[in-house]
Design a protein around this motif. Structure first.
Motif, PDB file in Angstrom:
ATOM      1  N   LEU A 117      -2.123   9.145   8.267  1.00 23.15           N
ATOM      2  CA  LEU A 117      -1.636   8.771   6.941  1.00 23.15           C
ATOM      3  C   LEU A 117      -2.805   8.740   5.980  1.00 23.15           C
ATOM      4  CD1 LEU A 117       0.758   5.772   7.716  1.00 23.15           C
ATOM      5  CD2 LEU A 117       1.376   8.156   7.327  1.00 23.15           C
ATOM      6  N   ARG A 118      -2.490   8.929   4.702  1.00 20.75           N
ATOM      7  CA  ARG A 118      -3.475   8.747   3.638  1.00 20.75           C
ATOM      8  C   ARG A 118      -2.936   7.684   2.694  1.00 20.75           C
ATOM      9  NH1 ARG A 118      -4.204  14.617   2.645  1.00 20.75           N
ATOM     10  NH2 ARG A 118      -5.822  15.199   4.093  1.00 20.75           N
ATOM     11  N   ALA A 119      -3.835   6.861   2.221  1.00 21.42           N
ATOM     12  CA  ALA A 119      -3.448   5.815   1.288  1.00 21.42           C
ATOM     13  C   ALA A 119      -3.707   6.273  -0.138  1.00 21.42           C
ATOM     14  CB  ALA A 119      -4.228   4.546   1.576  1.00 21.42           C
ATOM     15  N   LEU A 120      -2.734   6.043  -0.993  1.00 19.41           N
ATOM     16  CA  LEU A 120      -2.888   6.362  -2.406  1.00 19.41           C
ATOM     17  C   LEU A 120      -3.507   5.195  -3.156  1.00 19.41           C
ATOM     18  CD1 LEU A 120       0.594   8.013  -2.913  1.00 19.41           C
ATOM     19  CD2 LEU A 120      -1.617   9.179  -2.882  1.00 19.41           C
ATOM     20  N   ALA A 121      -2.995   3.991  -2.885  1.00 19.93           N
ATOM     21  CA  ALA A 121      -3.482   2.795  -3.572  1.00 19.93           C
ATOM     22  C   ALA A 121      -2.890   1.565  -2.914  1.00 19.93           C
ATOM     23  CB  ALA A 121      -3.079   2.827  -5.048  1.00 19.93           C
ATOM     24  N   VAL A 122      -3.589   0.450  -3.081  1.00 18.86           N
ATOM     25  CA  VAL A 122      -3.036  -0.833  -2.657  1.00 18.86           C
ATOM     26  C   VAL A 122      -2.308  -1.432  -3.844  1.00 18.86           C
ATOM     27  CG1 VAL A 122      -4.742  -1.278  -0.851  1.00 18.86           C
ATOM     28  CG2 VAL A 122      -5.179  -2.095  -3.174  1.00 18.86           C
ATOM     29  N   THR A 123      -1.325  -2.258  -3.564  1.00 14.40           N
ATOM     30  CA  THR A 123      -0.514  -2.830  -4.638  1.00 14.40           C
ATOM     31  C   THR A 123      -0.935  -4.247  -5.012  1.00 14.40           C
ATOM     32  OG1 THR A 123       1.149  -3.611  -3.071  1.00 14.40           O
ATOM     33  CG2 THR A 123       1.472  -1.402  -4.003  1.00 14.40           C
ATOM     34  N   SER A 124      -2.090  -4.672  -4.536  1.00 12.23           N
ATOM     35  CA  SER A 124      -2.626  -5.978  -4.918  1.00 12.23           C
ATOM     36  C   SER A 124      -3.595  -5.792  -6.082  1.00 12.23           C
ATOM     37  CB  SER A 124      -3.317  -6.636  -3.726  1.00 12.23           C
ATOM     38  OG  SER A 124      -4.314  -5.787  -3.209  1.00 12.23           O
ATOM     39  N   THR A 125      -4.055  -6.892  -6.643  1.00 16.43           N
ATOM     40  CA  THR A 125      -4.955  -6.813  -7.793  1.00 16.43           C
ATOM     41  C   THR A 125      -6.392  -6.509  -7.396  1.00 16.43           C
ATOM     42  OG1 THR A 125      -5.289  -9.201  -7.745  1.00 16.43           O
ATOM     43  CG2 THR A 125      -3.560  -8.361  -9.207  1.00 16.43           C
ATOM     44  N   GLU A 126      -6.712  -6.655  -6.111  1.00 16.28           N
ATOM     45  CA  GLU A 126      -8.050  -6.358  -5.610  1.00 16.28           C
ATOM     46  C   GLU A 126      -7.954  -5.390  -4.442  1.00 16.28           C
ATOM     47  OE1 GLU A 126      -9.958  -9.938  -4.371  1.00 16.28           O
ATOM     48  OE2 GLU A 126      -9.711 -10.917  -6.309  1.00 16.28           O
ATOM     49  N   ARG A 127      -9.012  -4.629  -4.213  1.00 12.01           N
ATOM     50  CA  ARG A 127      -9.054  -3.755  -3.054  1.00 12.01           C
ATOM     51  C   ARG A 127      -9.035  -4.590  -1.785  1.00 12.01           C
ATOM     52  NH1 ARG A 127     -12.685   1.560  -3.778  1.00 12.01           N
ATOM     53  NH2 ARG A 127     -12.003   2.104  -5.872  1.00 12.01           N
ATOM     54  N   SER A 128      -8.507  -4.007  -0.744  1.00 13.16           N
ATOM     55  CA  SER A 128      -8.498  -4.660   0.558  1.00 13.16           C
ATOM     56  C   SER A 128      -9.859  -4.448   1.221  1.00 13.16           C
ATOM     57  CB  SER A 128      -7.405  -4.048   1.429  1.00 13.16           C
ATOM     58  OG  SER A 128      -7.492  -4.528   2.735  1.00 13.16           O
ATOM     59  N   MET A 134       0.839  -1.157   0.000  1.00 12.19           N
ATOM     60  CA  MET A 134       0.000   0.000   0.000  1.00 12.19           C
ATOM     61  C   MET A 134       0.895   1.234   0.000  1.00 12.19           C
ATOM     62  SD  MET A 134      -2.797   1.183   2.833  1.00 12.19           S
ATOM     63  CE  MET A 134      -4.107   0.243   2.097  1.00 12.19           C
ATOM     64  N   ALA A 135       0.625   2.160  -0.918  1.00 13.87           N
ATOM     65  CA  ALA A 135       1.363   3.415  -0.991  1.00 13.87           C
ATOM     66  C   ALA A 135       0.686   4.427  -0.081  1.00 13.87           C
ATOM     67  CB  ALA A 135       1.394   3.922  -2.429  1.00 13.87           C
ATOM     68  N   VAL A 136       1.438   4.964   0.870  1.00 10.67           N
ATOM     69  CA  VAL A 136       0.891   5.918   1.829  1.00 10.67           C
ATOM     70  C   VAL A 136       1.782   7.146   1.962  1.00 10.67           C
ATOM     71  CG1 VAL A 136      -0.360   4.184   3.183  1.00 10.67           C
ATOM     72  CG2 VAL A 136       1.974   4.762   3.801  1.00 10.67           C
ATOM     73  N   PHE A 137       1.174   8.238   2.419  1.00  8.72           N
ATOM     74  CA  PHE A 137       1.915   9.469   2.655  1.00  8.72           C
ATOM     75  C   PHE A 137       1.359  10.147   3.897  1.00  8.72           C
ATOM     76  CE2 PHE A 137      -1.603  10.640  -0.056  1.00  8.72           C
ATOM     77  CZ  PHE A 137      -2.046  11.857   0.455  1.00  8.72           C
ATOM     78  N   PRO A 138       2.120  11.073   4.506  1.00 10.45           N
ATOM     79  CA  PRO A 138       1.664  11.735   5.726  1.00 10.45           C
ATOM     80  C   PRO A 138       0.627  12.813   5.416  1.00 10.45           C
ATOM     81  CG  PRO A 138       3.828  12.554   5.122  1.00 10.45           C
ATOM     82  CD  PRO A 138       3.488  11.453   4.148  1.00 10.45           C
ATOM     83  N   ALA A 139      -0.563  12.665   5.955  1.00 13.68           N
ATOM     84  CA  ALA A 139      -1.662  13.602   5.692  1.00 13.68           C
ATOM     85  C   ALA A 139      -1.324  15.027   6.136  1.00 13.68           C
ATOM     86  CB  ALA A 139      -2.930  13.109   6.394  1.00 13.68           C
ATOM     87  N   LYS A 140      -0.565  15.159   7.199  1.00 16.01           N
ATOM     88  CA  LYS A 140      -0.224  16.472   7.740  1.00 16.01           C
ATOM     89  C   LYS A 140       0.738  17.249   6.827  1.00 16.01           C
ATOM     90  CE  LYS A 140       1.925  18.446  11.892  1.00 16.01           C
ATOM     91  NZ  LYS A 140       2.522  18.113  13.190  1.00 16.01           N
TER      92      LYS A 140
END
Length: 189
Positions: A91-102, A1-7
Motif C-alpha cells: 500500500l501507499r499512503a497519500l496522507a494522514v487525517t490528523s493535524t500532525e504527522r504520525s 490515513m488515505a491509502v491505495f494499492p501500490a500495485k
C-alpha cells in the motif's frame, strides 16, 4: 490515513492521485465496512472535497483485502489497519487525517500538507477506557475486581499493574491514535 494499492495505482502523492482519479471516466471505488462508518464517511468526504467520482463498496470484513486485490482504489482507514502493508510496500499512503504527522510512518504528510485544508478525521480508539484487573483486595466501589483507566500511553504504558515499565505496549501503540491535545477543539453552534 488515505491509502491505495501500490500495485494498481501509480500515483505517489495526493495531488497525483486526485489528478489520476478525476480523469477516470467511471471514477474510482473506495471501500469501508459499511455506510455510516468513519471509514465510509472519510472516503466520501475525500471524494467530494476533491471532485473525484467515488463509488462506495462495502466489505463485511474490512476493505483491506479488496484494496490489495485492486477491487477498490482507495480507503481512508485507521493507521493500524494499513501499517503492515505500508511497511511491506503493498500500500501507499497519500496522507494522514490528523493535524500532525504520525511518528510511524513519519514521511506521510497530513491532509493539509498534501493540499487539502480542514480535512481532519479521527476515530475513537478501544483504548478510550481500559478495564483491567484490580490490584487491591478490597472493593469499596463495588467494581467486582475491575478498574477503569483513562487512555493514553502515559497511563496505560507507563507502568503495568506491578508498577514495572511496560515499554513494549507503548511501542506497539505509538502512532496508532491521536495523542491528547493533538486535535483542535470542536466548535459547536
Amino acid at each position: 490515513m488515505a491509502v491505495f494499492p501500490a500495485k494498481h495505482v501509480s500515483a505517489k502523492t495526493l495531488p497525483e492521485f486526485i489528478a489520476w482519479a478525476t480523469k477516470r471516466q467511471d471514477g474510482i471505488a473506495f471501500g469501508s465496512t459499511g455506510i455510516g462508518t468513519t471509514v465510509y464517511l472519510s472516503g466520501e468526504m475525500l471524494c467530494r472535497r476533491t471532485g473525484i467520482q467515488g463509488i462506495h463498496i462495502p466489505f463485511s470484513d474490512g476493505s483491506l483485502t479488496g484494496l490489495l486485490r485492486g477491487d477498490i482504489q482507495l480507503t481512508v482507514d485507521n493507521l493500524p489497519t494499513a501499517l503492515t502493508n505500508l511497511r511491506g510496500g503493498k500500500l501507499r499512503a497519500l496522507a494522514v487525517t490528523s493535524t500532525e504527522r504520525s511518528p510511524d510512518p513519519p514521511d506521510v504528510p497530513t491532509m493539509a500538507e498534501a493540499g487539502i485544508a480542514d480535512f481532519m478525521v479521527t476515530s475513537w480508539n478501544a483504548l478510550g477506557g481500559i478495564v483491567a484487573p484490580s490490584t487491591g483486595s478490597t472493593d469499596p466501589a463495588g467494581t467486582h475486581g475491575l478498574r477503569i483507566q483513562n487512555s493514553g500511553c502515559g497511563t496505560l504504558c507507563g507502568r503495568n499493574a506491578g508498577g514495572r515499565p511496560w515499554p513494549s505496549m507503548c511501542q506497539a501503540l505509538e502512532g496508532t491514535a491521536p495523542r491528547p491535545g493533538q486535535e483542535p477543539p470542536v466548535h459547536r453552534a
